[in-house]
Design an enzyme around this catalytic site. Structure first.
Site, mmCIF file in Angstrom:
data_model
loop_
_atom_site.group_PDB
_atom_site.id
_atom_site.type_symbol
_atom_site.label_atom_id
_atom_site.label_comp_id
_atom_site.label_asym_id
_atom_site.label_seq_id
_atom_site.Cartn_x
_atom_site.Cartn_y
_atom_site.Cartn_z
ATOM 1 N N SER A 1 2.313 11.515 -7.531
ATOM 2 C CA SER A 1 2.179 12.735 -6.752
ATOM 3 C C SER A 1 2.938 13.311 -7.896
ATOM 4 O O SER A 1 2.471 14.159 -8.879
ATOM 5 C CB SER A 1 2.497 12.550 -5.090
ATOM 6 N N ASP B 1 -9.356 12.231 -3.360
ATOM 7 C CA ASP B 1 -7.747 13.141 -3.044
ATOM 8 C C ASP B 1 -8.005 14.446 -2.730
ATOM 9 O O ASP B 1 -8.855 15.016 -3.694
ATOM 10 C CB ASP B 1 -6.649 12.061 -4.243
ATOM 11 N N HIS C 1 -4.828 10.191 -1.115
ATOM 12 C CA HIS C 1 -4.150 10.341 -2.263
ATOM 13 C C HIS C 1 -3.562 9.279 -1.848
ATOM 14 O O HIS C 1 -3.077 8.606 -0.612
ATOM 15 C CB HIS C 1 -3.663 11.565 -1.552
#
Length: 320
Positions: free
Chosen positions: A164, A248, A280
């Site tokens: 991320s 995601d 995610h």
């Protein structure tokens, strides 16, 4: 006379909100676990302070070794959390780094950087690069201050990874290594691993605009690397692995990066791995599920440390 009640002036769920008093209230507070010996994998860990005045530190994970072991790959890991939450010292990231160290037989260095919005971007980049430079001091004649890095780290096999926002920071480190006006590291990155990366896609991003006051907007190459193809072509590594998840919310951004890097003049090898039906950072939420283990093993194959040990589900560290 009572003072006026605090008002919420900025709100970025599920990460944080800001009160009129300046107080930052996080929706998610991470826990803290100390460094330790992990009896399941034999991985040992300990903490080092890199920049005391900014409280920049790292946790080093050393896999189980035997006498006469060759040097091990060095994996620099940068945690995610929208630049604003989480920690290298939380149980989530501690356990994941243990699994990475054990599975890939790598020395893992997990970076603890200052969080936004109290420390706006570029603090996270500066802190992470300070750790890269600290590690680089061990690659030069005379070696550096840490005995584990001196003894075990192979500076011919240095990898950067993150998930991320951590993937965004990791990408920035590889760009900075080659394009820094100061002297870059003595080593070259063997590979970059981007897990569910937080990148822009040419559209306004309210969170980014708030936590990065000096941003140039949606085409800021720190947010959206594909906005500058010339800079994209200057990645200072030989290989890149992009890992995405089908469900995601950042998938399109990661896919755009993958496609644009393939079209760029960068001379390295780019690899792609997608997990079907997952969201995610699912692998951090349920690290022992079959697809999380498959993702971990794909990362291990990318690092390719020689005698690779492929993890079974039972050997992955549970968060609970």
């Amino acid at each position: 006379m009572d003072s006026k009640p605090s008002q919420i002036i900025h709100d970025f769920p599920p990460f944080f909100r800001v009160h009129s008093t300046g107080h930052v209230e996080r929706y998610i507070e991470h826990d803290f676990v100390p460094p330790s010996h992990d009896p399941l994998t034999g991985v040992n860990s300990r903490d080092v302070v890199v920049v005391p005045e900014n409280n920049v530190s790292a946790r080093i994970f050393l896999p189980k070794t035997t006498g006469g072991d060759p040097k091990l790959p060095l994996l620099i890991y940068i945690h995610g959390g929208a630049f604003a939450i989480e920690s290298a010292f939380s149980s989530t990231y501690h356990n994941y780094a243990v699994s990475l160290a054990s599975a890939s037989r790598s020395v893992v260095v997990s970076i603890e950087y200052r969080l936004a919005p109290e420390h706006p971007i570029p603090a996270c980049y500066e802190d992470s690069y300070a750790v890269v430079k600290w590690l680089d001091s061990h690659s030069r004649p005379g070696n550096g201050p840490d005995p584990w890095i001196n003894e075990y780290a192979d500076f011919e096999r240095v990898y950067l990874a993150g998930d991320s926002a951590g993937a965004n920071i990791a990408h920035n480190m590889v760009i900075r290594a080659k394009n820094n006006p100061e002297r870059g590291p003595n080593f070259k990155f063997a590979g970059l691993i981007l897990i569910h990366p937080f990148f822009g896609i040419g559209k306004p991003d309210k969170l980014w605009n708030y936590i990065c006051p000096d941003t140039t907007g949606s085409d800021d190459p720190r947010l959206n690397p594909t906005a500058d193809p010339d800079l994209l072509a200057k990645l200072d590594c030989e290989r890149v692995l992009v890992c995405l998840s089908e469900k995601d919310f950042l998938r399109k951004r990661g896919l755009n990066f993958y496609q644009e890097l393939k079209k760029s003049e960068w001379k390295g090898v780019i690899e792609f791995f997608e997990t079907e039906g997952k969201e995610h950072v699912f692998h951090l939420i349920d690290p022992v599920c079959e697809k999380a283990v498959a993702l971990l093993n794909r990362i291990v194959r990318f690092i390719d440390s020689g005698g690779i040990h492929v993890l079974s589900r039972g050997e992955c560290r549970s968060l609970f």
